[in-house]
Design a protein around this motif. Structure first.
Motif, PDB file in Angstrom:
ATOM      1  N   GLU A 108      56.019  61.840  16.010  1.00 32.33           N
ATOM      2  CA  GLU A 108      56.215  61.346  17.374  1.00 32.33           C
ATOM      3  C   GLU A 108      57.223  60.211  17.450  1.00 32.33           C
ATOM      4  O   GLU A 108      57.812  59.981  18.512  1.00 32.33           O
ATOM      5  N   GLY A 109      57.447  59.483  16.355  1.00 36.16           N
ATOM      6  CA  GLY A 109      58.389  58.378  16.395  1.00 36.16           C
ATOM      7  C   GLY A 109      58.096  57.361  15.308  1.00 36.16           C
ATOM      8  O   GLY A 109      57.213  57.553  14.462  1.00 36.16           O
ATOM      9  N   TYR A 110      58.880  56.285  15.335  1.00 35.31           N
ATOM     10  CA  TYR A 110      58.756  55.191  14.364  1.00 35.31           C
ATOM     11  C   TYR A 110      58.358  53.895  15.064  1.00 35.31           C
ATOM     12  O   TYR A 110      58.840  53.597  16.169  1.00 35.31           O
ATOM     13  N   VAL A 111      57.522  53.108  14.381  1.00 36.49           N
ATOM     14  CA  VAL A 111      57.292  51.707  14.730  1.00 36.49           C
ATOM     15  C   VAL A 111      57.487  50.933  13.440  1.00 36.49           C
ATOM     16  O   VAL A 111      56.732  51.121  12.475  1.00 36.49           O
ATOM     17  N   ILE A 112      58.494  50.058  13.386  1.00 30.77           N
ATOM     18  CA  ILE A 112      58.914  49.446  12.124  1.00 30.77           C
ATOM     19  C   ILE A 112      58.962  47.924  12.262  1.00 30.77           C
ATOM     20  O   ILE A 112      59.742  47.393  13.060  1.00 30.77           O
ATOM     21  N   ASP A 113      58.137  47.248  11.476  1.00 33.42           N
ATOM     22  CA  ASP A 113      58.236  45.790  11.412  1.00 33.42           C
ATOM     23  C   ASP A 113      59.277  45.458  10.343  1.00 33.42           C
ATOM     24  O   ASP A 113      58.968  45.044   9.229  1.00 33.42           O
ATOM     25  N   GLY A 114      60.515  45.671  10.722  1.00 36.52           N
ATOM     26  CA  GLY A 114      61.667  45.523   9.834  1.00 36.52           C
ATOM     27  C   GLY A 114      62.899  45.986  10.580  1.00 36.52           C
ATOM     28  O   GLY A 114      62.881  46.116  11.812  1.00 36.52           O
ATOM     29  N   ALA A 115      63.953  46.259   9.846  1.00 33.77           N
ATOM     30  CA  ALA A 115      65.245  46.589  10.454  1.00 33.77           C
ATOM     31  C   ALA A 115      65.568  48.071  10.308  1.00 33.77           C
ATOM     32  O   ALA A 115      65.035  48.763   9.438  1.00 33.77           O
ATOM     33  N   ILE A 116      66.468  48.548  11.180  1.00 37.69           N
ATOM     34  CA  ILE A 116      67.013  49.889  11.102  1.00 37.69           C
ATOM     35  C   ILE A 116      68.541  49.797  11.105  1.00 37.69           C
ATOM     36  O   ILE A 116      69.112  48.722  11.308  1.00 37.69           O
ATOM     37  N   ARG A 117      69.198  50.930  10.876  1.00 39.86           N
ATOM     38  CA  ARG A 117      70.650  51.011  11.040  1.00 39.86           C
ATOM     39  C   ARG A 117      70.998  52.340  11.697  1.00 39.86           C
ATOM     40  O   ARG A 117      70.112  53.099  12.085  1.00 39.86           O
ATOM     41  N   ASP A 118      72.289  52.624  11.855  1.00 38.30           N
ATOM     42  CA  ASP A 118      72.747  53.798  12.611  1.00 38.30           C
ATOM     43  C   ASP A 118      72.179  53.751  14.025  1.00 38.30           C
ATOM     44  O   ASP A 118      71.707  54.752  14.579  1.00 38.30           O
ATOM     45  N   VAL A 119      72.227  52.572  14.608  1.00 38.45           N
ATOM     46  CA  VAL A 119      71.560  52.350  15.887  1.00 38.45           C
ATOM     47  C   VAL A 119      72.137  53.226  16.989  1.00 38.45           C
ATOM     48  O   VAL A 119      71.415  53.606  17.926  1.00 38.45           O
ATOM     49  N   ALA A 120      73.401  53.613  16.903  1.00 38.61           N
ATOM     50  CA  ALA A 120      73.989  54.477  17.933  1.00 38.61           C
ATOM     51  C   ALA A 120      73.298  55.838  17.975  1.00 38.61           C
ATOM     52  O   ALA A 120      73.138  56.426  19.053  1.00 38.61           O
ATOM     53  N   ALA A 121      72.872  56.330  16.815  1.00 37.36           N
ATOM     54  CA  ALA A 121      72.180  57.612  16.768  1.00 37.36           C
ATOM     55  C   ALA A 121      70.830  57.532  17.459  1.00 37.36           C
ATOM     56  O   ALA A 121      70.400  58.480  18.137  1.00 37.36           O
ATOM     57  N   PHE A 122      70.140  56.411  17.300  1.00 40.04           N
ATOM     58  CA  PHE A 122      68.866  56.232  17.999  1.00 40.04           C
ATOM     59  C   PHE A 122      69.090  56.075  19.501  1.00 40.04           C
ATOM     60  O   PHE A 122      68.344  56.625  20.310  1.00 40.04           O
ATOM     61  N   ALA A 123      70.117  55.323  19.866  1.00 41.04           N
ATOM     62  CA  ALA A 123      70.379  55.066  21.280  1.00 41.04           C
ATOM     63  C   ALA A 123      70.748  56.329  22.038  1.00 41.04           C
ATOM     64  O   ALA A 123      70.542  56.410  23.255  1.00 41.04           O
ATOM     65  N   ALA A 124      71.273  57.323  21.338  1.00 40.52           N
ATOM     66  CA  ALA A 124      71.680  58.577  21.975  1.00 40.52           C
ATOM     67  C   ALA A 124      70.570  59.611  21.973  1.00 40.52           C
ATOM     68  O   ALA A 124      70.780  60.741  22.430  1.00 40.52           O
ATOM     69  N   ASP A 125      69.389  59.251  21.503  1.00 34.03           N
ATOM     70  CA  ASP A 125      68.306  60.215  21.300  1.00 34.03           C
ATOM     71  C   ASP A 125      67.040  59.716  21.978  1.00 34.03           C
ATOM     72  O   ASP A 125      66.818  58.508  22.102  1.00 34.03           O
ATOM     73  N   ASP A 126      66.173  60.641  22.390  1.00 37.12           N
ATOM     74  CA  ASP A 126      64.888  60.278  22.975  1.00 37.12           C
ATOM     75  C   ASP A 126      63.805  60.087  21.923  1.00 37.12           C
ATOM     76  O   ASP A 126      62.672  59.745  22.279  1.00 37.12           O
ATOM     77  N   PHE A 127      64.110  60.312  20.647  1.00 36.03           N
ATOM     78  CA  PHE A 127      63.098  60.148  19.611  1.00 36.03           C
ATOM     79  C   PHE A 127      62.744  58.674  19.496  1.00 36.03           C
ATOM     80  O   PHE A 127      63.589  57.843  19.144  1.00 36.03           O
ATOM     81  N   PRO A 128      61.487  58.292  19.777  1.00 44.51           N
ATOM     82  CA  PRO A 128      61.143  56.875  19.873  1.00 44.51           C
ATOM     83  C   PRO A 128      61.302  56.127  18.553  1.00 44.51           C
ATOM     84  O   PRO A 128      60.910  56.607  17.486  1.00 44.51           O
TER      85      PRO A 128
END
Length: 212
Positions: A108-128
């Protein structure tokens, strides 16, 4: 190093309970949990879809994502991958490829107490995806880590199988055992608030909201 797996899967509440919370604002859920639970400091990085599912938890060494890779071999439909990365912001734990793997596994998605990268890919997607920060630096893959144990996310303790709900305001979680009466209370508050908004629009509001 060792990845400890306490359980390969997590119990799922009835589907109607999960779907009931899909329309529930996190703010109202929080109000009905004495305004105590809820992750602090995380924000959404995806395009805007609601997050609702059950917690499949991961605890990692800060800056190391080996345990997350192992978890991605186990997750399935209805699972929210909840990662306790210790709040570390110096290395990204998840990026576009791991987003796509989770989607392929129908998580269903990610909840991360930390950092991510490739943020543009997340911003273009509805995957939470909710995380603490963005950074280009990649992770180590050495371990150790734990899967499906209680974790701490932004000051909130989340156990495997807890229901996790996320929207534009943030992320809240709670045990599945009390979900049915909580859902009833949330629906009742939403109805009261809708009536207050209607009274405002119709010019008959008399200050009742500040008294409840």
């Amino acid at each position: 190093m060792t990845i400890t797996i306490a359980a390969n899967s997590v119990p799922k509440p009835p589907a109607e309970i999960i779907e009931g919370f899909r329309g529930a604002p996190t703010s109202v859920i929080s109000d009905n949990l004495a305004r105590l639970p809820g992750a602090v400091g995380l924000k959404p990085y995806h395009r805007g879809a609601k997050l609702v599912g059950t917690a499949f938890t991961v605890r990692t060494r800060p800056g190391d994502n080996l345990a997350i890779h192992r978890a991605l071999e186990l997750v399935g439909p209805g699972d929210v991958i909840v990662v306790d990365g210790g709040g570390d912001e110096t290395r990204a734990l998840v990026g576009e490829i791991m987003k796509n793997i989770a989607q392929w596994r129908k998580a269903e998605g990610y909840v991360i107490d930390g950092a991510i990268r490739d943020v543009a890919a997340f911003a273009a997607d509805d995957f939470p995806c909710y995380a603490r920060a963005v950074i280009h630096r990649g992770p180590y893959k050495n371990g150790p880590g734990e899967i499906n144990v209680p974790v701490t996310i932004g000051g909130s303790v989340i156990s495997p199988g807890d229901i996790v709900v996320g929207d534009e305001d943030g992320v809240v979680s709670f045990p599945a055992a009390g979900a049915a009466p909580l859902l009833e209370a949330v629906r009742a508050q939403v109805a009261r608030e809708e009536e207050t908004m209607k009274a405002i629009r119709e010019g008959r509001y008399q200050g009742s909201y500040g008294k409840t």
